[in-house]
Design a protein around this motif. Structure first.
Motif, PDB file in Angstrom:
ATOM      1  N   LYS A 187       0.813  -1.218   0.000  1.00 51.69           N
ATOM      2  CA  LYS A 187       0.000   0.000   0.000  1.00 51.69           C
ATOM      3  C   LYS A 187       0.844   1.265   0.000  1.00 51.69           C
ATOM      4  N   MET A 188       1.981   1.222   0.679  1.00 51.61           N
ATOM      5  CA  MET A 188       2.787   2.427   0.846  1.00 51.61           C
ATOM      6  C   MET A 188       4.048   2.335   0.001  1.00 51.61           C
ATOM      7  N   ALA A 189       4.286   3.367  -0.795  1.00 48.60           N
ATOM      8  CA  ALA A 189       5.419   3.340  -1.725  1.00 48.60           C
ATOM      9  C   ALA A 189       6.612   4.138  -1.222  1.00 48.60           C
ATOM     10  N   TYR A 190       6.575   4.634   0.006  1.00 49.19           N
ATOM     11  CA  TYR A 190       7.634   5.521   0.461  1.00 49.19           C
ATOM     12  C   TYR A 190       8.164   5.114   1.828  1.00 49.19           C
ATOM     13  N   VAL A 191       9.426   5.425   2.050  1.00 47.92           N
ATOM     14  CA  VAL A 191      10.025   5.346   3.380  1.00 47.92           C
ATOM     15  C   VAL A 191      10.450   6.764   3.750  1.00 47.92           C
ATOM     16  N   PHE A 192      10.032   7.233   4.934  1.00 47.28           N
ATOM     17  CA  PHE A 192      10.298   8.610   5.347  1.00 47.28           C
ATOM     18  C   PHE A 192      11.548   8.658   6.225  1.00 47.28           C
ATOM     19  N   GLY A 193      12.356   9.661   6.008  1.00 41.10           N
ATOM     20  CA  GLY A 193      13.485   9.922   6.877  1.00 41.10           C
ATOM     21  C   GLY A 193      13.284  11.266   7.561  1.00 41.10           C
ATOM     22  N   ALA A 194      13.097  11.251   8.869  1.00 39.04           N
ATOM     23  CA  ALA A 194      12.796  12.468   9.618  1.00 39.04           C
ATOM     24  C   ALA A 194      14.038  12.937  10.377  1.00 39.04           C
ATOM     25  N   GLU A 195      14.045  14.235  10.706  1.00 39.98           N
ATOM     26  CA  GLU A 195      15.205  14.822  11.393  1.00 39.98           C
ATOM     27  C   GLU A 195      15.267  14.423  12.860  1.00 39.98           C
ATOM     28  N   ASP A 196      14.111  14.263  13.496  1.00 37.73           N
ATOM     29  CA  ASP A 196      14.091  13.922  14.915  1.00 37.73           C
ATOM     30  C   ASP A 196      12.841  13.101  15.213  1.00 37.73           C
ATOM     31  N   LYS A 197      12.717  12.669  16.476  1.00 39.77           N
ATOM     32  CA  LYS A 197      11.610  11.813  16.883  1.00 39.77           C
ATOM     33  C   LYS A 197      10.273  12.531  16.763  1.00 39.77           C
ATOM     34  N   ALA A 198      10.259  13.831  17.117  1.00 41.28           N
ATOM     35  CA  ALA A 198       9.004  14.582  17.033  1.00 41.28           C
ATOM     36  C   ALA A 198       8.506  14.655  15.591  1.00 41.28           C
ATOM     37  N   SER A 199       9.433  14.858  14.650  1.00 42.65           N
ATOM     38  CA  SER A 199       9.054  14.900  13.234  1.00 42.65           C
ATOM     39  C   SER A 199       8.563  13.534  12.763  1.00 42.65           C
ATOM     40  N   ALA A 200       9.207  12.486  13.247  1.00 40.95           N
ATOM     41  CA  ALA A 200       8.793  11.130  12.865  1.00 40.95           C
ATOM     42  C   ALA A 200       7.376  10.843  13.343  1.00 40.95           C
ATOM     43  N   GLU A 201       7.048  11.266  14.583  1.00 38.83           N
ATOM     44  CA  GLU A 201       5.702  11.051  15.100  1.00 38.83           C
ATOM     45  C   GLU A 201       4.670  11.839  14.296  1.00 38.83           C
ATOM     46  N   SER A 202       5.046  13.040  13.893  1.00 41.70           N
ATOM     47  CA  SER A 202       4.130  13.842  13.076  1.00 41.70           C
ATOM     48  C   SER A 202       3.882  13.187  11.726  1.00 41.70           C
ATOM     49  N   LEU A 203       4.936  12.613  11.147  1.00 41.54           N
ATOM     50  CA  LEU A 203       4.784  11.929   9.867  1.00 41.54           C
ATOM     51  C   LEU A 203       3.923  10.673  10.008  1.00 41.54           C
ATOM     52  N   LYS A 204       4.040   9.986  11.144  1.00 42.17           N
ATOM     53  CA  LYS A 204       3.201   8.817  11.384  1.00 42.17           C
ATOM     54  C   LYS A 204       1.729   9.196  11.413  1.00 42.17           C
ATOM     55  N   LYS A 205       1.427  10.296  12.109  1.00 43.89           N
ATOM     56  CA  LYS A 205       0.037  10.743  12.177  1.00 43.89           C
ATOM     57  C   LYS A 205      -0.458  11.171  10.803  1.00 43.89           C
ATOM     58  N   LEU A 206       0.422  11.796  10.038  1.00 44.86           N
ATOM     59  CA  LEU A 206       0.060  12.218   8.691  1.00 44.86           C
ATOM     60  C   LEU A 206      -0.268  11.013   7.819  1.00 44.86           C
ATOM     61  N   TYR A 207       0.560   9.971   7.932  1.00 41.69           N
ATOM     62  CA  TYR A 207       0.312   8.764   7.145  1.00 41.69           C
ATOM     63  C   TYR A 207      -0.968   8.066   7.591  1.00 41.69           C
ATOM     64  N   ASP A 208      -1.227   8.042   8.905  1.00 39.26           N
ATOM     65  CA  ASP A 208      -2.456   7.425   9.408  1.00 39.26           C
ATOM     66  C   ASP A 208      -3.683   8.103   8.816  1.00 39.26           C
ATOM     67  N   GLN A 209      -3.637   9.427   8.709  1.00 44.16           N
ATOM     68  CA  GLN A 209      -4.768  10.145   8.136  1.00 44.16           C
ATOM     69  C   GLN A 209      -4.969   9.779   6.665  1.00 44.16           C
ATOM     70  N   ILE A 210      -3.866   9.692   5.946  1.00 41.63           N
ATOM     71  CA  ILE A 210      -3.960   9.352   4.523  1.00 41.63           C
ATOM     72  C   ILE A 210      -4.437   7.908   4.343  1.00 41.63           C
ATOM     73  N   ALA A 211      -3.869   6.989   5.138  1.00 43.75           N
ATOM     74  CA  ALA A 211      -4.221   5.572   5.011  1.00 43.75           C
ATOM     75  C   ALA A 211      -5.654   5.291   5.426  1.00 43.75           C
ATOM     76  N   SER A 212      -6.202   6.137   6.318  1.00 40.22           N
ATOM     77  CA  SER A 212      -7.582   5.931   6.765  1.00 40.22           C
ATOM     78  C   SER A 212      -8.600   6.404   5.751  1.00 40.22           C
ATOM     79  N   GLY A 213      -8.124   7.056   4.680  1.00 46.53           N
ATOM     80  CA  GLY A 213      -9.034   7.463   3.618  1.00 46.53           C
ATOM     81  C   GLY A 213      -9.544   8.878   3.723  1.00 46.53           C
ATOM     82  N   GLU A 214      -8.965   9.681   4.601  1.00 49.42           N
ATOM     83  CA  GLU A 214      -9.417  11.066   4.705  1.00 49.42           C
ATOM     84  C   GLU A 214      -9.083  11.822   3.414  1.00 49.42           C
TER      85      GLU A 214
END
Length: 311
Positions: free
Chosen positions: A159-186
């Motif tokens: 389903k997912m075609a990308y691997v994200f590289g974030a600068e820090d843990k906070a950015s990684a968590e934000s990207l996770k939430k962003l992906y969850d929103q996209i994957a949930s169909g919003e």
């Protein structure tokens, strides 16, 4: 024999007990998915045989499941319930080393019954070796469960075609939430501006995968269908069961028909032999027949095209 919490137990029970806490990486036995296919496959086997003349006072489902799962069922006469079938254990032996005692333990029947086969009761068995079909069901159910599990895993990974590289843990968590929103169909997802550079470019690094190389779901679905077809052949349900891109010849179909009918006809003869003895002892008229007679899966008597994209 070892113990669990001080209670003696055999190795198979210990394995089942421990697997609840330490499951293997590949573990399909006794899972809900495995039992889903077991129920599906045992009902297929039951559909192969048609029983007529079973008394209305019998629980037909009990009779059939006892016969096909455990491999045999005894029929005898009781004071309270009349002539009934019961699951039993076998004991003793005759001159041919066959069991000659059927032992029934049912709290609704007075005392533990030890019945002499051919005198006090008769025995209906599924196979000549007194075995049932549960080993066949378990084998194919585990294969189908494992294949189905692989299909789900591959679908998720594709389903997912990308691997994200974030600068820090906070950015990684934000990207996770962003992906969850996209994957949930919003329909729209809103990212924190901190995830972007001063010039507006994304601050994350993308590693694009080739989805067409990663996706094997179609092949796994074909494999699942082939396993189901192989099971049909083993139990007597007509099918082609030949993976070819070209047409299937008469001889190939006839050969598969022989393979399909060979096992279930032995089962039918064994079952009917026991039913004949039951009918003779208790004045019944129970018969067993195959629902699917010898059917050639043909098109106009010549050949049928099977398109499996086989190479």
């Amino acid at each position: 024999m070892n113990g669990i919490n001080g209670v003696p137990a055999s190795y198979d029970y210990i394995n089942a007990y421990n697997s609840r806490f330490e499951p293997n990486t590949l573990h399909v036995q006794d899972t809900k998915l495995s039992w889903f296919f077991k129920r599906y496959l045992i009902q297929k086997i039951l559909s192969v045989f048609k029983f007529d003349g079973i008394p209305e006072t019998w629980a037909k489902d009990y009779f059939m499941y006892s016969l096909f799962v455990f491999g045999f069922v005894t029929v005898f006469e009781t004071d309270k319930f009349g002539v009934i079938p019961q699951h039993c254990t076998l004991s003793g032996r005759d001159v041919f080393y066959r069991p000659n005692i059927a032992m029934v333990a049912n709290p609704l029947i007075r005392g533990a019954q030890q019945l002499k086969i051919g005198v006090d009761c008769e025995l209906v068995k599924m196979q000549p070796d007194y075995g049932g079909c549960w080993d066949i069901v378990e084998y194919y159910a585990d294969l189908m469960a494992l294949t189905s599990e692989s299909i789900v895993a591959n679908l998720i990974n594709s389903k997912m075609a990308y691997v994200f590289g974030a600068e820090d843990k906070a950015s990684a968590e934000s990207l996770k939430k962003l992906y969850d929103q996209i994957a949930s169909g919003e329909p729209a997802a809103f990212a924190d501006k901190k995830l972007f550079n001063e010039d507006g470019t994304p601050s994350w690094v993308l590693f694009t995968q080739n989805l067409s190389q990663n996706y094997i779901g179609s092949k796994l679905l074909e494999d699942l269908a082939k396993i189901d077809s192989r099971f049909n052949t083993d139990i007597g349900i007509p099918n082609v069961n030949i993976a070819k891109a070209s047409g299937v010849t008469d001889s190939e179909v006839r050969s598969n028909n022989v393979d399909t009918q060979s096992k279930c006809k032995i089962w039918l003869e064994t079952i009917q032999n026991g039913l004949d003895k039951v009918n003779s002892m208790f004045g019944l008229n129970i018969t067993a027949t195959l629902r699917f007679e010898e059917e050639e899966v043909m098109d106009d008597g010549n050949s049928v095209s099977v398109d499996t994209d086989a190479e």
